[in-house]
Design a protein around this motif. Structure first.
Motif, mmCIF file in Angstrom:
data_model
loop_
_atom_site.group_PDB
_atom_site.id
_atom_site.type_symbol
_atom_site.label_atom_id
_atom_site.label_comp_id
_atom_site.label_asym_id
_atom_site.label_seq_id
_atom_site.Cartn_x
_atom_site.Cartn_y
_atom_site.Cartn_z
ATOM 1 N N ALA A 199 7.259 4.439 -0.300
ATOM 2 C CA ALA A 199 7.946 5.032 0.852
ATOM 3 C C ALA A 199 8.776 4.011 1.626
ATOM 4 O O ALA A 199 9.363 4.339 2.652
ATOM 5 C CB ALA A 199 6.910 5.677 1.783
ATOM 6 N N ALA A 240 7.651 -2.088 5.922
ATOM 7 C CA ALA A 240 6.302 -1.540 5.716
ATOM 8 C C ALA A 240 5.576 -1.394 7.053
ATOM 9 O O ALA A 240 4.867 -0.404 7.278
ATOM 10 C CB ALA A 240 5.515 -2.441 4.763
ATOM 11 N N THR A 295 2.604 6.062 -4.711
ATOM 12 C CA THR A 295 2.261 5.456 -3.432
ATOM 13 C C THR A 295 2.559 3.959 -3.394
ATOM 14 O O THR A 295 3.363 3.509 -2.599
ATOM 15 C CB THR A 295 0.762 5.685 -3.115
ATOM 16 O OG1 THR A 295 0.487 7.086 -3.209
ATOM 17 C CG2 THR A 295 0.417 5.203 -1.718
ATOM 18 N N ARG A 296 1.912 3.199 -4.251
ATOM 19 C CA ARG A 296 2.027 1.742 -4.201
ATOM 20 C C ARG A 296 3.244 1.238 -4.975
ATOM 21 O O ARG A 296 3.714 1.872 -5.911
ATOM 22 C CB ARG A 296 0.772 1.085 -4.757
ATOM 23 C CG ARG A 296 -0.447 1.290 -3.878
ATOM 24 C CD ARG A 296 -1.654 0.532 -4.397
ATOM 25 N NE ARG A 296 -2.152 1.042 -5.666
ATOM 26 C CZ ARG A 296 -2.899 2.115 -5.814
ATOM 27 N NH1 ARG A 296 -3.241 2.820 -4.753
ATOM 28 N NH2 ARG A 296 -3.312 2.494 -6.999
ATOM 29 N N LEU A 341 6.992 1.605 8.890
ATOM 30 C CA LEU A 341 6.420 2.824 8.322
ATOM 31 C C LEU A 341 5.010 3.059 8.859
ATOM 32 O O LEU A 341 4.673 4.168 9.281
ATOM 33 C CB LEU A 341 6.396 2.732 6.795
ATOM 34 C CG LEU A 341 5.795 3.936 6.068
ATOM 35 C CD1 LEU A 341 6.622 5.192 6.301
ATOM 36 C CD2 LEU A 341 5.668 3.635 4.585
ATOM 37 N N ASN A 342 4.183 2.009 8.862
ATOM 38 C CA ASN A 342 2.817 2.148 9.388
ATOM 39 C C ASN A 342 2.825 2.586 10.853
ATOM 40 O O ASN A 342 2.033 3.442 11.257
ATOM 41 C CB ASN A 342 2.044 0.835 9.258
ATOM 42 C CG ASN A 342 1.570 0.557 7.849
ATOM 43 O OD1 ASN A 342 1.711 1.378 6.952
ATOM 44 N ND2 ASN A 342 1.007 -0.617 7.651
ATOM 45 N N ARG A 382 3.647 6.390 11.667
ATOM 46 C CA ARG A 382 2.694 7.432 11.286
ATOM 47 C C ARG A 382 1.510 7.413 12.246
ATOM 48 O O ARG A 382 0.895 6.372 12.450
ATOM 49 C CB ARG A 382 2.205 7.202 9.856
ATOM 50 C CG ARG A 382 3.357 7.337 8.887
ATOM 51 C CD ARG A 382 2.908 7.282 7.479
ATOM 52 N NE ARG A 382 4.051 7.558 6.615
ATOM 53 C CZ ARG A 382 3.983 7.654 5.317
ATOM 54 N NH1 ARG A 382 2.841 7.501 4.709
ATOM 55 N NH2 ARG A 382 5.066 7.900 4.616
ATOM 56 N N ALA A 417 0.810 -1.219 0.000
ATOM 57 C CA ALA A 417 0.000 0.000 0.000
ATOM 58 C C ALA A 417 0.844 1.270 0.000
ATOM 59 O O ALA A 417 0.501 2.246 -0.656
ATOM 60 C CB ALA A 417 -0.948 -0.004 1.194
ATOM 61 N N LYS A 418 1.952 1.275 0.735
ATOM 62 C CA LYS A 418 2.817 2.459 0.822
ATOM 63 C C LYS A 418 4.217 2.105 0.327
ATOM 64 O O LYS A 418 5.216 2.621 0.824
ATOM 65 C CB LYS A 418 2.860 2.959 2.261
ATOM 66 C CG LYS A 418 1.512 3.389 2.797
ATOM 67 C CD LYS A 418 1.592 3.768 4.258
ATOM 68 C CE LYS A 418 0.190 3.994 4.809
ATOM 69 N NZ LYS A 418 0.062 3.522 6.172
#
Length: 132
Positions: free
Chosen positions: A74, A114, A90-91, A117-118, A121, A70-71
């Motif tokens: 990044a 990932a 993004t993806r 990162l989640n 945030r 999903a991200k």
């Protein structure tokens, strides 16, 4: 009784009687090995793995099993696993064609990145009527 997400993923894997079922099962196993706190979900008629937000999906096509992060744009990818959806902001995705070897440790590191990162945030919460 309605089947839960894990049962739906089990059923999807079982219904794929060729190499695609094996690849999806391996991807699932690696995700859960990378972080046992990952939650399995079923959205958009496909497996979704989440922890503090969506990590990735597991999509099955005729010639590939695709894992879309999903991200992903990044997320650091030092092993250069991302090989699909590279043009977006993004993806990012990994296409696994028949016979592809999965770099298991690099894949698990990508999952962990990932998740990191989640977790870094803050959750998007706002009250009704708040302007953003």
């Amino acid at each position: 009784m309605t089947a839960g997400p894990s049962e739906l993923i089990d059923a999807r894997i079982a219904a794929l009687t060729d190499w695609r079922g094996e690849v999806l099962a391996q991807i699932r196993r690696l995700i859960l090995e990378a972080d046992p706190a990952v939650e399995e979900e079923w959205k958009w008629d496909k497996p979704v793995w989440s922890r503090s937000g969506i990590i990735c999906t597991g999509e099955v096509y005729k010639k590939v099993v695709k894992t879309t992060f999903a991200k992903g744009a990044a997320v650091a990818d030092p092993a250069h696993l991302f090989n699909s959806s590279l043009e977006g902001n993004t993806r990012r995705a990994i296409d696994f064609p028949e016979g592809a070897e999965i770099n298991q440790e690099a894949f698990k590191e990508l999952i962990r990145a990932a998740i990191t990162l989640n977790l870094s945030r803050p959750a998007k919460t706002h009250t009704k009527g708040e302007v953003r």
